[in-house]
Write a protein that holds these residues in place. Structure first.
Motif, PDB file in Angstrom:
ATOM      1  N   TYR A  58      -1.265  28.222 -22.206  1.00  0.00           N
ATOM      2  CA  TYR A  58      -0.952  29.518 -21.605  1.00  0.00           C
ATOM      3  C   TYR A  58       0.235  29.400 -20.668  1.00  0.00           C
ATOM      4  O   TYR A  58       0.425  28.392 -19.996  1.00  0.00           O
ATOM      5  CB  TYR A  58      -2.162  30.059 -20.839  1.00  0.00           C
ATOM      6  CG  TYR A  58      -3.329  30.350 -21.748  1.00  0.00           C
ATOM      7  CD1 TYR A  58      -3.276  31.423 -22.634  1.00  0.00           C
ATOM      8  CD2 TYR A  58      -4.463  29.548 -21.726  1.00  0.00           C
ATOM      9  CE1 TYR A  58      -4.332  31.679 -23.478  1.00  0.00           C
ATOM     10  CE2 TYR A  58      -5.524  29.799 -22.569  1.00  0.00           C
ATOM     11  CZ  TYR A  58      -5.458  30.874 -23.444  1.00  0.00           C
ATOM     12  OH  TYR A  58      -6.495  31.135 -24.276  1.00  0.00           O
ATOM     13  N   TYR A  59       0.980  30.511 -20.640  1.00  0.00           N
ATOM     14  CA  TYR A  59       2.144  30.571 -19.769  1.00  0.00           C
ATOM     15  C   TYR A  59       1.677  30.671 -18.330  1.00  0.00           C
ATOM     16  O   TYR A  59       0.786  31.458 -18.011  1.00  0.00           O
ATOM     17  CB  TYR A  59       2.999  31.779 -20.153  1.00  0.00           C
ATOM     18  CG  TYR A  59       4.226  31.929 -19.304  1.00  0.00           C
ATOM     19  CD1 TYR A  59       5.300  31.074 -19.470  1.00  0.00           C
ATOM     20  CD2 TYR A  59       4.301  32.915 -18.328  1.00  0.00           C
ATOM     21  CE1 TYR A  59       6.434  31.203 -18.692  1.00  0.00           C
ATOM     22  CE2 TYR A  59       5.425  33.050 -17.559  1.00  0.00           C
ATOM     23  CZ  TYR A  59       6.499  32.195 -17.736  1.00  0.00           C
ATOM     24  OH  TYR A  59       7.599  32.325 -16.964  1.00  0.00           O
ATOM     25  N   SER A 103      -2.449  22.905 -20.790  1.00  0.00           N
ATOM     26  CA  SER A 103      -2.693  24.314 -21.114  1.00  0.00           C
ATOM     27  C   SER A 103      -1.562  24.883 -21.965  1.00  0.00           C
ATOM     28  O   SER A 103      -0.393  24.586 -21.760  1.00  0.00           O
ATOM     29  CB  SER A 103      -2.800  25.124 -19.816  1.00  0.00           C
ATOM     30  OG  SER A 103      -2.929  26.483 -20.124  1.00  0.00           O
TER      31      SER A 103
END
Length: 195
Positions: free
Chosen positions: A163-164, A161
């Motif tokens: 995303y953080y 991923s």
């Protein structure tokens, strides 16, 4: 025995080098037609090319029981093949002179065929004993390698991923009054103070 026949024909089974000193190998240079005739007369009359008695040529001792395996670089198994190899040598380098001396010596290689057969049998037995061990070791290595590959794939799947990842924020405990409230150098909201 099959491997020894392949070695005698000049077609080695593998590319690995063999220590010929353990095979009773004797290489000699034949300089005259008389020496060729002497060797051919000392070979068994059948097609095996085995020396029937000890022979001494040009300070080289040929033991009884050795097989003629090579003439120059040509593998031989019969008298006919020996004669063909000698004719080929004479075509390439010219016939012997009037005294029977070759212009370029002919190379003969004798081996102890019983030693070759024994070596081949020992090699076959050793390979037969090592084969089950190697297959078991290969299975264990394959299983370990498969486990490592699966672990690496699992690790790689976790990080796919962009995303953080959110983290839990822990609110710090409140302390006493903030000493910066009355300080004009610190902004506390609203427009900044004029200087």
């Amino acid at each position: 025995v099959e491997l020894s026949a392949a070695v005698a024909r000049g077609r080695p089974h593998q590319t690995a080098m063999v220590d010929a000193s353990q095979l009773g190998t004797t290489c000699i240079l034949i300089r005259t037609q008389q020496d060729v005739d002497l060797i051919l007369n000392n070979l068994v009359s059948n097609e095996k090319l085995v020396l029937v008695k000890d022979t001494n040529l040009d300070y080289e001792f040929l033991e009884e029981g050795k097989n003629l395996a090579l003439v120059n670089s040509t593998p031989v198994q019969t008298r006919g093949e020996v004669k063909e190899a000698l004719e080929k040598h004479c075509e390439e380098h010219g016939p012997p002179d009037e005294r029977g001396k070759f212009k370029k010596p002919v190379k003969f290689a004798f081996i102890q065929m019983s030693a070759v057969n024994r070596m081949c049998i020992d090699l076959r037995e050793k390979l037969a004993l090592d084969q089950p061990k190697k297959t078991e070791e290969a299975k264990v290595e394959d299983e370990e390698e498969q486990v490592l590959i699966e672990e690496e794939e699992d690790i790689q799947l976790e990080n796919l991923s962009y995303y953080y990842k959110s983290k839990e924020w822990v609110v710090p405990e409140t302390t006493g009054d903030d000493i910066r409230k009355g300080d004009t150098r610190c902004v506390q909201g609203g427009p900044p103070a004029r200087v």
